[in-house]
Write a protein that holds these residues in place. Structure first.
Motif, PDB file in Angstrom:
ATOM      1  N   TYR A 147      -8.525  10.308   8.795  1.00  6.96           N
ATOM      2  CA  TYR A 147      -7.979  11.266   9.759  1.00  6.96           C
ATOM      3  C   TYR A 147      -8.786  11.125  11.053  1.00  6.96           C
ATOM      4  O   TYR A 147      -8.222  11.058  12.145  1.00  6.96           O
ATOM      5  CB  TYR A 147      -8.117  12.703   9.251  1.00  6.96           C
ATOM      6  CG  TYR A 147      -7.198  13.125   8.142  1.00  6.96           C
ATOM      7  CD1 TYR A 147      -6.052  13.881   8.423  1.00  6.96           C
ATOM      8  CD2 TYR A 147      -7.484  12.832   6.814  1.00  6.96           C
ATOM      9  CE1 TYR A 147      -5.226  14.323   7.398  1.00  6.96           C
ATOM     10  CE2 TYR A 147      -6.657  13.261   5.790  1.00  6.96           C
ATOM     11  CZ  TYR A 147      -5.522  14.014   6.088  1.00  6.96           C
ATOM     12  OH  TYR A 147      -4.704  14.442   5.086  1.00  6.96           O
TER      13      TYR A 147
ATOM     14  N   HIS B  19      -4.472  10.708  -1.723  1.00  4.51           N
ATOM     15  CA  HIS B  19      -3.987  10.947  -0.361  1.00  4.51           C
ATOM     16  C   HIS B  19      -5.012  10.423   0.649  1.00  4.51           C
ATOM     17  O   HIS B  19      -6.098   9.991   0.271  1.00  4.51           O
ATOM     18  CB  HIS B  19      -3.674  12.434  -0.133  1.00  4.51           C
ATOM     19  CG  HIS B  19      -4.825  13.350  -0.380  1.00  4.51           C
ATOM     20  ND1 HIS B  19      -4.994  14.043  -1.544  1.00  4.51           N
ATOM     21  CD2 HIS B  19      -5.877  13.683   0.402  1.00  4.51           C
ATOM     22  CE1 HIS B  19      -6.094  14.778  -1.480  1.00  4.51           C
ATOM     23  NE2 HIS B  19      -6.644  14.568  -0.317  1.00  4.51           N
ATOM     24  N   MET B  20      -4.646  10.466   1.920  1.00  2.00           N
ATOM     25  CA  MET B  20      -5.497   9.912   2.963  1.00  2.00           C
ATOM     26  C   MET B  20      -6.869  10.582   2.933  1.00  2.00           C
ATOM     27  O   MET B  20      -6.973  11.816   2.911  1.00  2.00           O
ATOM     28  CB  MET B  20      -4.836  10.089   4.336  1.00  2.00           C
ATOM     29  CG  MET B  20      -5.532   9.302   5.431  1.00  2.00           C
ATOM     30  SD  MET B  20      -4.524   9.046   6.908  1.00  2.00           S
ATOM     31  CE  MET B  20      -4.735  10.575   7.775  1.00  2.00           C
TER      32      MET B  20
ATOM     33  N   GLU C 284       0.118   7.606   1.229  1.00  5.08           N
ATOM     34  CA  GLU C 284       0.190   6.215   1.670  1.00  5.08           C
ATOM     35  C   GLU C 284       1.546   5.930   2.299  1.00  5.08           C
ATOM     36  O   GLU C 284       2.576   6.435   1.858  1.00  5.08           O
ATOM     37  CB  GLU C 284      -0.023   5.293   0.462  1.00  5.08           C
ATOM     38  CG  GLU C 284      -0.013   3.833   0.805  1.00  5.08           C
ATOM     39  CD  GLU C 284      -0.226   2.947  -0.414  1.00  5.08           C
ATOM     40  OE1 GLU C 284       0.258   1.804  -0.370  1.00  5.08           O
ATOM     41  OE2 GLU C 284      -0.861   3.387  -1.388  1.00  5.08           O
TER      42      GLU C 284
ATOM     43  N   TRP D 186      -6.686   3.457   3.084  1.00  8.85           N
ATOM     44  CA  TRP D 186      -7.038   4.783   3.586  1.00  8.85           C
ATOM     45  C   TRP D 186      -6.866   5.869   2.523  1.00  8.85           C
ATOM     46  O   TRP D 186      -7.217   7.022   2.756  1.00  8.85           O
ATOM     47  CB  TRP D 186      -6.183   5.141   4.796  1.00  8.85           C
ATOM     48  CG  TRP D 186      -6.401   4.297   6.013  1.00  8.85           C
ATOM     49  CD1 TRP D 186      -7.253   3.247   6.173  1.00  8.85           C
ATOM     50  CD2 TRP D 186      -5.720   4.442   7.255  1.00  8.85           C
ATOM     51  NE1 TRP D 186      -7.153   2.731   7.434  1.00  8.85           N
ATOM     52  CE2 TRP D 186      -6.215   3.444   8.130  1.00  8.85           C
ATOM     53  CE3 TRP D 186      -4.749   5.309   7.726  1.00  8.85           C
ATOM     54  CZ2 TRP D 186      -5.768   3.305   9.438  1.00  8.85           C
ATOM     55  CZ3 TRP D 186      -4.302   5.174   9.021  1.00  8.85           C
ATOM     56  CH2 TRP D 186      -4.809   4.176   9.873  1.00  8.85           C
ATOM     57  N   VAL D 187      -6.288   5.521   1.395  1.00  4.31           N
ATOM     58  CA  VAL D 187      -5.990   6.501   0.346  1.00  4.31           C
ATOM     59  C   VAL D 187      -7.184   6.589  -0.605  1.00  4.31           C
ATOM     60  O   VAL D 187      -7.713   5.572  -1.059  1.00  4.31           O
ATOM     61  CB  VAL D 187      -4.698   6.122  -0.399  1.00  4.31           C
ATOM     62  CG1 VAL D 187      -4.431   7.064  -1.561  1.00  4.31           C
ATOM     63  CG2 VAL D 187      -3.523   6.127   0.579  1.00  4.31           C
TER      64      VAL D 187
ATOM     65  N   THR E 112       0.328   4.305  10.821  1.00  4.77           N
ATOM     66  CA  THR E 112       0.881   4.385   9.462  1.00  4.77           C
ATOM     67  C   THR E 112      -0.295   4.366   8.487  1.00  4.77           C
ATOM     68  O   THR E 112      -1.230   3.575   8.656  1.00  4.77           O
ATOM     69  CB  THR E 112       1.824   3.199   9.185  1.00  4.77           C
ATOM     70  OG1 THR E 112       2.879   3.235  10.158  1.00  4.77           O
ATOM     71  CG2 THR E 112       2.429   3.288   7.796  1.00  4.77           C
ATOM     72  N   VAL E 113      -0.246   5.219   7.482  1.00  3.32           N
ATOM     73  CA  VAL E 113      -1.325   5.308   6.506  1.00  3.32           C
ATOM     74  C   VAL E 113      -1.354   4.044   5.653  1.00  3.32           C
ATOM     75  O   VAL E 113      -0.388   3.728   4.962  1.00  3.32           O
ATOM     76  CB  VAL E 113      -1.168   6.564   5.620  1.00  3.32           C
ATOM     77  CG1 VAL E 113      -2.281   6.616   4.579  1.00  3.32           C
ATOM     78  CG2 VAL E 113      -1.154   7.827   6.475  1.00  3.32           C
ATOM     79  N   ARG E 114      -2.459   3.327   5.724  1.00  3.92           N
ATOM     80  CA  ARG E 114      -2.648   2.072   4.993  1.00  3.92           C
ATOM     81  C   ARG E 114      -3.144   2.358   3.575  1.00  3.92           C
ATOM     82  O   ARG E 114      -3.808   3.375   3.340  1.00  3.92           O
ATOM     83  CB  ARG E 114      -3.671   1.210   5.715  1.00  3.92           C
ATOM     84  CG  ARG E 114      -3.255   0.861   7.118  1.00  3.92           C
ATOM     85  CD  ARG E 114      -4.354   0.122   7.830  1.00  3.92           C
ATOM     86  NE  ARG E 114      -3.966  -0.125   9.203  1.00  3.92           N
ATOM     87  CZ  ARG E 114      -4.709  -0.784  10.061  1.00  3.92           C
ATOM     88  NH1 ARG E 114      -5.889  -1.263   9.703  1.00  3.92           N
ATOM     89  NH2 ARG E 114      -4.291  -0.968  11.301  1.00  3.92           N
TER      90      ARG E 114
END
Length: 157
Positions: free
Chosen positions: A27, A21-22, A71, A15-16, A10-12
């Motif tokens: 990645y 965005h990520m 996120e 990480w943004v 899951t994108v934390r």
């Protein structure tokens, strides 16, 4: 299908990036976790690495960032082994945003990576042959190369 289960993440919030965005580094982090899962599946697990002093080293990769990921997005990474030789393995990862556990049949990846890895004896720093059971497991998992793999970055005019 390979029989390999997708890796989930899951994108934390951390990480943004500044674009909302990520960030590209994350990645690669998620793809690295998928490589770790592949290593376990093929017998290159922590016990193997500890007892033999050997591990898999990535020597080349090509990442394609195809869509923005926000996120809290749920990710699934599908891994394909696309080739194995005495000392090398070639594999790909495809990252999807999912609502369930697996991408749907028409899902498009948000990112892909293609990797070439070499089996290395860390004590000598030299490439060594895979043990037969490991090479055999890679061979069992081998699938056709996806259409997108094998590309190079085009020259800029």
């Amino acid at each position: 299908m390979t029989g390999l289960s997708p890796l989930h993440s899951t994108v934390r919030p951390e990480w943004v990036d500044y674009n909302g965005h990520m960030s590209e580094a994350f990645y690669v982090l998620v793809f690295g976790h998928a490589t770790d899962a592949l290593m376990i599946e093929t017998g290159l697990d922590p016990g193997y690495r500890e007892s033999t002093g050997c591990s898999l080293y990535t020597v080349e990769s090509h990442v394609r960032y195809l869509r923005e990921v926000s996120e809290a997005a749920r990710l699934a990474v599908r891994t394909r082994v696309v080739g194995v030789a005495a000392r090398k393995a070639r594999f790909t990862h495809e990252m999807y945003v999912v609502s369930g556990s697996e991408p749907g049949p028409d899902a498009a990846p948000v990112a892909t990576t293609e990797l070439l890895a070499v089996h290395v004896d860390r004590r000598t720093g030299r490439a060594v042959e895979f043990p037969e059971p490991v090479r055999h497991r890679f061979a069992e998992l081998t699938e056709p190369v996806p259409d997108w793999a094998g590309r190079a970055i085009p020259a800029v005019p």
